[in-house]
Motif scaffolding. Structure first.
Motif, PDB file in Angstrom:
ATOM      1  N   THR A 183      -4.829   5.874   1.848  1.00 53.14           N
ATOM      2  CA  THR A 183      -3.896   4.765   1.694  1.00 53.14           C
ATOM      3  C   THR A 183      -4.456   3.891   0.588  1.00 53.14           C
ATOM      4  OG1 THR A 183      -3.332   4.852   4.035  1.00 53.14           O
ATOM      5  CG2 THR A 183      -2.809   2.822   2.868  1.00 53.14           C
ATOM      6  N   ARG A 189       0.821   5.324   1.168  1.00 59.11           N
ATOM      7  CA  ARG A 189       0.127   6.368   1.929  1.00 59.11           C
ATOM      8  C   ARG A 189       0.347   7.711   1.237  1.00 59.11           C
ATOM      9  NH1 ARG A 189      -4.017   7.603   5.016  1.00 59.11           N
ATOM     10  NH2 ARG A 189      -3.643   9.527   6.184  1.00 59.11           N
ATOM     11  N   ARG A 228       5.312   5.995   0.652  1.00 61.64           N
ATOM     12  CA  ARG A 228       4.659   7.212   1.144  1.00 61.64           C
ATOM     13  C   ARG A 228       4.957   8.388   0.230  1.00 61.64           C
ATOM     14  NH1 ARG A 228       5.361   9.906   7.131  1.00 61.64           N
ATOM     15  NH2 ARG A 228       3.626  11.356   6.946  1.00 61.64           N
ATOM     16  N   THR A 272       0.847  -1.191   0.000  1.00 57.81           N
ATOM     17  CA  THR A 272       0.000   0.000   0.000  1.00 57.81           C
ATOM     18  C   THR A 272       0.883   1.241   0.000  1.00 57.81           C
ATOM     19  OG1 THR A 272      -0.119   0.029   2.411  1.00 57.81           O
ATOM     20  CG2 THR A 272      -1.931  -1.072   1.251  1.00 57.81           C
TER      21      THR A 272
END
Ligand SMILES: Nc1nc2c(c(=O)[nH]1)N[C@H]1C(S)=C(S)[C@@H](COP(=O)(O)O)O[C@H]1N2
Ligand SMILES: [Mo]
Length: 305
Positions: A105, A95, A231, A93
């Motif tokens: 997310t 973010r 991220r 995943t």
């Protein structure tokens, strides 16, 4: 048929523009990206963006996947391909947060299934003085950023690579400060050339090239293209970046490819295209100046290297 909406990719384009793959082969490869399902079939598209892709001969898949920089796996060019076998790019995943109205997310499957995938054949110039031509598959970063609705405070974008020392032997050494961090100014991030890559050569992205998701900014030195991203943050201030922290005099935040600004320890005027013998001249903005030079109007590119 895997991809229904590919009207702009014809066999004529294949010969006229030097696309390395026949459409059929490309679509077969996309099955590897998880696009075989009926749901994805309806959502995904594949476009061959005229203009942005170079007609230069792509570097061999063998060179692109065995001559790498990915210090999380070691500092030798062969380390990423030889030592990334234990790395697990799924499940995954990303973010996306910071100065935006709708932080979220998102799973890699959704990124691949919901974005319109394109092939982009880009030159890549490493700050070390070598270059390649790489047929990426991906989607513009701006499409992803739009989904979180950046606010007016979003002046820069920060990228962070995964931290996973058990799967990434190079993270046990202090070669760089981990996790690997990179950044762009918001207008650079929103530029249509700026790509999030999920594949190359019509297939899923290999671990050594930054699976499952990496940044590609073709007018900048290769190290700006952070790999295996977990991220993406919209921020107000220029973010700290790994190579700049290590040696600010050698690796600027902007790091636009510039033959007129030498690295303190070597010239940037020429480059070795992997697979070729004679060196070639390095082009300003790596040859993408017609699209990006305006971003730096009025800026001193020696002071802001
Ligand atoms: N996380 C991470 N991203 C990274 C690197 C790295 O060491 N770690 N190396 C950079 C450098 S120096 C280059 S030239 C490119 C190389 O990309 P490639 O191996 O897919 O050709 O990745 C960039 N992205
Ligand atoms: Mo590099």
């Amino acid at each position: 048929m895997l991809i229904r909406h590919a009207p702009d990719l014809t066999d004529n384009d294949v010969t006229d523009h030097g696309l390395y793959l026949k459409r059929r082969t490309l679509m077969a490869g996309l099955a590897g990206l998880g696009l075989a399902g009926a749901a994805s079939e309806a959502r995904a598209g594949l476009a061959y963006t005229k203009g942005f892709s170079t007609t230069e001969k792509p570097t061999s898949k063998d060179d692109i996947t065995t001559y790498n920089n990915f210090y999380e796996f070691g500092v030798d060019k062969s380390d990423p391909s030889q030592k990334s076998g234990r790395f697990k790019p799924r499940p995954w995943t990303v973010r996306i947060d910071g100065a935006c109205e709708a932080p979220r997310t998102v799973a890699i499957e959704d990124l691949i299934g919901k974005n319109r995938l394109e092939e982009r054949i880009y030159r890549m110039r490493c700050v070390e003085g070598w270059s390649m031509v790489i047929p990426w598959i991906g989607f513009p970063l701006k499409d992803l950023l739009a989904t979180v609705k950046p606010t007016s405070k979003a002046k820069f974008v920060a990228f962070e690579t995964v931290m996973r020392p058990s799967e990434m032997p190079g993270q046990s050494w202090n070669t760089l400060e981990w996790p690997y961090r990179e950044g762009l100014r918001i207008d650079e991030a929103m530029h249509p050339l700026t790509l999030m890559a999920v594949g190359l050569y019509g297939d899923v992205l290999p671990n050594q090239n930054g699976a499952p998701l990496r940044l590609v900014v073709p007018w900048k030195y290769g190290f700006k293209g952070a790999k295996s991203i977990v991220r993406i943050s919209l921020v107000e201030k220029m973010p700290a970046t790994s190579w700049n922290k290590l040696a600010a005099r050698e690796y600027g935040f902007y790091s636009n490819v510039n033959p007129a600004v030498d690295h303190p320890r070597w010239s940037q005027a020429t480059e070795r295209r992997i697979g070729e013998f004679r060196r070639r001249e390095t082009l300003p903005f790596n040859g993408y100046g017609e699209w990006v030079a305006d971003l730096y109007k009025g800026m001193d590119l020696r002071a802001n290297f």
